[in-house]
Design a protein around this motif. Structure first.
Motif, PDB file in Angstrom:
ATOM      1  N   SER A  25       0.824  -1.213   0.000  1.00 58.24           N
ATOM      2  CA  SER A  25       0.000   0.000   0.000  1.00 58.24           C
ATOM      3  C   SER A  25       0.856   1.261   0.000  1.00 58.24           C
ATOM      4  O   SER A  25       0.478   2.261  -0.611  1.00 58.24           O
ATOM      5  CB  SER A  25      -0.935  -0.002   1.220  1.00 58.24           C
ATOM      6  N   ILE A  26       1.994   1.216   0.683  1.00 57.54           N
ATOM      7  CA  ILE A  26       2.900   2.367   0.696  1.00 57.54           C
ATOM      8  C   ILE A  26       3.334   2.703  -0.732  1.00 57.54           C
ATOM      9  O   ILE A  26       3.316   3.866  -1.150  1.00 57.54           O
ATOM     10  CB  ILE A  26       4.121   2.084   1.592  1.00 57.54           C
ATOM     11  N   SER A  27       3.712   1.683  -1.488  1.00 53.95           N
ATOM     12  CA  SER A  27       4.157   1.918  -2.873  1.00 53.95           C
ATOM     13  C   SER A  27       3.031   2.432  -3.751  1.00 53.95           C
ATOM     14  O   SER A  27       3.201   3.411  -4.492  1.00 53.95           O
ATOM     15  CB  SER A  27       4.719   0.622  -3.465  1.00 53.95           C
ATOM     16  N   GLN A  38       5.980  -1.795  -5.833  1.00 51.52           N
ATOM     17  CA  GLN A  38       6.661  -1.109  -6.937  1.00 51.52           C
ATOM     18  C   GLN A  38       6.533  -1.907  -8.227  1.00 51.52           C
ATOM     19  O   GLN A  38       6.331  -1.329  -9.310  1.00 51.52           O
ATOM     20  CB  GLN A  38       8.130  -0.889  -6.577  1.00 51.52           C
ATOM     21  N   TRP A  39       6.656  -3.219  -8.140  1.00 55.44           N
ATOM     22  CA  TRP A  39       6.499  -4.060  -9.323  1.00 55.44           C
ATOM     23  C   TRP A  39       5.084  -3.946  -9.880  1.00 55.44           C
ATOM     24  O   TRP A  39       4.885  -3.842 -11.083  1.00 55.44           O
ATOM     25  CB  TRP A  39       6.839  -5.501  -8.958  1.00 55.44           C
ATOM     26  N   LEU A  40       4.090  -3.928  -8.996  1.00 56.69           N
ATOM     27  CA  LEU A  40       2.695  -3.857  -9.436  1.00 56.69           C
ATOM     28  C   LEU A  40       2.337  -2.489 -10.014  1.00 56.69           C
ATOM     29  O   LEU A  40       1.352  -2.364 -10.748  1.00 56.69           O
ATOM     30  CB  LEU A  40       1.754  -4.178  -8.266  1.00 56.69           C
ATOM     31  N   SER A  41       3.109  -1.459  -9.685  1.00 55.79           N
ATOM     32  CA  SER A  41       2.809  -0.112 -10.169  1.00 55.79           C
ATOM     33  C   SER A  41       3.332   0.150 -11.581  1.00 55.79           C
ATOM     34  O   SER A  41       3.046   1.191 -12.159  1.00 55.79           O
ATOM     35  CB  SER A  41       3.377   0.936  -9.206  1.00 55.79           C
ATOM     36  N   PHE A  42       4.095  -0.789 -12.139  1.00 56.67           N
ATOM     37  CA  PHE A  42       4.590  -0.613 -13.510  1.00 56.67           C
ATOM     38  C   PHE A  42       3.415  -0.657 -14.478  1.00 56.67           C
ATOM     39  O   PHE A  42       2.750  -1.683 -14.631  1.00 56.67           O
ATOM     40  CB  PHE A  42       5.592  -1.723 -13.874  1.00 56.67           C
ATOM     41  N   LYS A  49       2.669  11.033  -5.497  1.00 52.36           N
ATOM     42  CA  LYS A  49       3.693  11.674  -6.332  1.00 52.36           C
ATOM     43  C   LYS A  49       3.100  12.177  -7.646  1.00 52.36           C
ATOM     44  O   LYS A  49       3.445  13.260  -8.120  1.00 52.36           O
ATOM     45  CB  LYS A  49       4.832  10.686  -6.609  1.00 52.36           C
ATOM     46  N   GLU A  50       2.202  11.361  -8.228  1.00 51.44           N
ATOM     47  CA  GLU A  50       1.568  11.775  -9.477  1.00 51.44           C
ATOM     48  C   GLU A  50       0.689  13.003  -9.303  1.00 51.44           C
ATOM     49  O   GLU A  50       0.465  13.757 -10.259  1.00 51.44           O
ATOM     50  CB  GLU A  50       0.739  10.610 -10.034  1.00 51.44           C
ATOM     51  N   GLN A  51       0.209  13.222  -8.079  1.00 50.04           N
ATOM     52  CA  GLN A  51      -0.590  14.413  -7.778  1.00 50.04           C
ATOM     53  C   GLN A  51       0.284  15.623  -7.487  1.00 50.04           C
ATOM     54  O   GLN A  51      -0.233  16.709  -7.206  1.00 50.04           O
ATOM     55  CB  GLN A  51      -1.499  14.135  -6.582  1.00 50.04           C
ATOM     56  N   GLY A  52       1.598  15.448  -7.545  1.00 50.46           N
ATOM     57  CA  GLY A  52       2.526  16.548  -7.332  1.00 50.46           C
ATOM     58  C   GLY A  52       2.883  16.803  -5.887  1.00 50.46           C
ATOM     59  O   GLY A  52       3.476  17.847  -5.570  1.00 50.46           O
ATOM     60  N   LEU A  53       2.556  15.874  -4.985  1.00 51.15           N
ATOM     61  CA  LEU A  53       2.874  16.061  -3.576  1.00 51.15           C
ATOM     62  C   LEU A  53       4.345  15.751  -3.326  1.00 51.15           C
ATOM     63  O   LEU A  53       4.870  14.742  -3.800  1.00 51.15           O
ATOM     64  CB  LEU A  53       1.989  15.162  -2.711  1.00 51.15           C
ATOM     65  N   GLY A  54       5.005  16.603  -2.563  1.00 47.47           N
ATOM     66  CA  GLY A  54       6.431  16.450  -2.306  1.00 47.47           C
ATOM     67  C   GLY A  54       6.724  15.556  -1.124  1.00 47.47           C
ATOM     68  O   GLY A  54       5.830  15.077  -0.427  1.00 47.47           O
ATOM     69  N   HIS A  55       8.022  15.344  -0.884  1.00 48.57           N
ATOM     70  CA  HIS A  55       8.462  14.488   0.209  1.00 48.57           C
ATOM     71  C   HIS A  55       7.964  15.002   1.560  1.00 48.57           C
ATOM     72  O   HIS A  55       7.588  14.208   2.428  1.00 48.57           O
ATOM     73  CB  HIS A  55       9.991  14.391   0.219  1.00 48.57           C
ATOM     74  N   MET A  66       6.235   3.706   9.285  1.00 51.34           N
ATOM     75  CA  MET A  66       7.021   4.933   9.177  1.00 51.34           C
ATOM     76  C   MET A  66       8.398   4.654   8.585  1.00 51.34           C
ATOM     77  O   MET A  66       8.878   5.387   7.706  1.00 51.34           O
ATOM     78  CB  MET A  66       7.162   5.575  10.567  1.00 51.34           C
ATOM     79  N   ALA A  67       9.039   3.586   9.049  1.00 52.07           N
ATOM     80  CA  ALA A  67      10.365   3.250   8.530  1.00 52.07           C
ATOM     81  C   ALA A  67      10.310   2.944   7.032  1.00 52.07           C
ATOM     82  O   ALA A  67      11.167   3.392   6.259  1.00 52.07           O
ATOM     83  CB  ALA A  67      10.927   2.054   9.298  1.00 52.07           C
ATOM     84  N   CYS A  68       9.291   2.210   6.626  1.00 51.26           N
ATOM     85  CA  CYS A  68       9.182   1.829   5.211  1.00 51.26           C
ATOM     86  C   CYS A  68       8.865   3.029   4.323  1.00 51.26           C
ATOM     87  O   CYS A  68       9.352   3.106   3.189  1.00 51.26           O
ATOM     88  CB  CYS A  68       8.117   0.749   5.042  1.00 51.26           C
ATOM     89  N   VAL A  69       8.069   3.961   4.811  1.00 45.63           N
ATOM     90  CA  VAL A  69       7.782   5.171   4.037  1.00 45.63           C
ATOM     91  C   VAL A  69       9.074   5.941   3.781  1.00 45.63           C
ATOM     92  O   VAL A  69       9.350   6.373   2.650  1.00 45.63           O
ATOM     93  CB  VAL A  69       6.759   6.064   4.763  1.00 45.63           C
TER      94      VAL A  69
END
Length: 400
Positions: A76-78, A247-251, A85-91, A148-151
């Motif tokens: 879910s994090i990915s 990440q793999w599923l988001s390709f 990120k696609e919405q333009g939200l920063g770190h 939190m660590a994974c984010v």
């Protein structure tokens, strides 16, 4: 009856967005359903073996549940992070949101730890016996820390670096457990032990916290917590396995079938590596050993791939509708079950709790001990489903 049930399931899918990865929602729902089922038997003395945790080394089906949820958190994090990120939200925005979510989960975990009062004891002192002896670690607390660590790792590391980081955590934890010495209060020194209440992770929990704040408070020589401090480190690796899967599923340039196939292949590889590593480092949930991480992440990847094939490729969906409801409000479901599960123990009918009264007077006389205990847990799920379905129909989704 069957037509009404079919209509009920179809109505659930009317609220699911067309571009949603249904397999992940159903996997989340199945996992939280299994978690609540095993946490609410009619009697802890009568549990079918697959619904109980392994006593120490080894694993049962129940031991797969928590790491599955951690894996899902990583996926879910990915997926959600990519949308942000696609919405333009920063770190900064993503980290701020993650911090808020972490603290909410920590507070909910503390609430469940404190939500108890012994009404049957006239001399019960909640402040002394509950607040001052509160268990600091727990399921929601571990989820919060791993999340939190994974984010942060997902934000600042490349895909290759995430793989290296995950493997480094697993190897470092193994080496730490094997080679870092520790000692008890009598001066006896130990190294490399993986015994109940006598291992590096247990020693650290015992060193950091008073015994009364740990789940196994009377364990000797070291009181410890199954969601302890050091064992949270490999739990982060479990979360990273989900991040990599996400990440793999988001390709976007790969087909769903191609994604499911390679996710399954990776799952088989992880599963085999975990089984091989278990010859030197036993599979153990309480210690969250590195072999346990690979084994459970492998199974999680296989199940997610299988659900993608069944639900998102073949479109065989009706059977999974209840899990969509549970998965849509997984934290609300967990909290509801935690609160109600405590209430039926706190409130008494005569000399026994409501739970004990229901089990002994309603379930056990006609089902026997084991089946009665399971039937109670299933009844608890049915009650929970009714509440979660009302929330689902009213579009009430509790996001922490």
């Amino acid at each position: 009856m069957m037509s009404a049930l079919k209509a009920h399931c179809q109505s659930i899918y009317q609220h699911v967005p067309a571009n949603r990865l249904l397999a992940l929602d159903v996997f989340r729902g199945m996992t939280i359903t299994a978690m609540i089922l095993v946490n609410n038997p009619g009697s802890w003395q009568y549990i079918y073996s697959p619904l109980a945790h392994a006593k120490w080394h080894g694993w049962t089906l129940t031991d797969l549940i928590f790491p599955f949820f951690i894996f899902i958190v990583g996926v879910s994090i990915s997926l959600s992070g990519q949308r942000q990120k696609e919405q333009g939200l920063g770190h900064g925005h993503i980290i701020h949101h993650a911090l808020l979510r972490m603290f909410k989960l920590l507070l909910l975990g503390c609430f469940l730890a404190l939500f108890y009062y012994n009404f049957s004891a006239a001399d019960y002192d909640w402040f002394t016996q509950r607040l001052m002896q509160m268990r600091f670690m727990g399921v929601l607390q571990r989820i919060a820390l791993v999340y939190m660590a994974c984010v942060l790792l997902w934000l600042f590391l490349s895909r290759l670096q995430l793989v290296i980081c995950m493997l480094a955590i697993l190897v470092a934890y193994w080496l730490a457990m094997a080679f870092i010495p520790y000692h008890d209060d009598l001066g006896n020194q130990y190294v490399g032990l993986l015994e109940y209440a006598n291992n590096l992770s247990a020693w650290l929990d015992n060193y950091l916290f008073a015994k009364t704040h740990l789940y196994y408070s009377s364990a000797q020589p070291f009181a410890f917590d199954p969601e302890g401090v050091l064992s949270t480190l490999p739990a982060i690796a479990s979360g990273l396995s989900g991040v990599l899967a996400g990440q793999w599923l988001s390709f976007s340039h790969h087909s769903m079938r191609h994604k499911a196939k390679w996710l399954a292949i990776c799952g088989v590889v992880a599963l085999l590596l975990g089984q091989m590593w278990a010859h030197w480092l036993p599979i153990n949930k309480a210690l969250w050993t590195s072999s346990y991480v690979l084994l459970t992440s492998g199974y999680a990847a296989l199940i997610l791939a299988g659900l993608m094939y069944v639900l998102d490729i073949k479109q065989w969906r009706l059977w999974a509708a209840p899990f969509v409801v549970f998965g849509a409000n997984s934290i609300a479901f967990f909290m509801f079950a935690g609160v109600v599960g405590r209430l039926v123990i706190m409130v008494h009918i005569g000399e026994v709790s409501v739970k004990a009264w229901l089990y002994s007077h309603f379930y056990r006389p006609w089902l026997g001990d084991l089946n009665a205990s399971l039937a109670y847990a299933v009844s608890f799920l049915i009650l929970s489903y009714l509440v979660m379905f009302v929330m689902y129909r009213k579009h009430i989704f509790w996001k922490v």
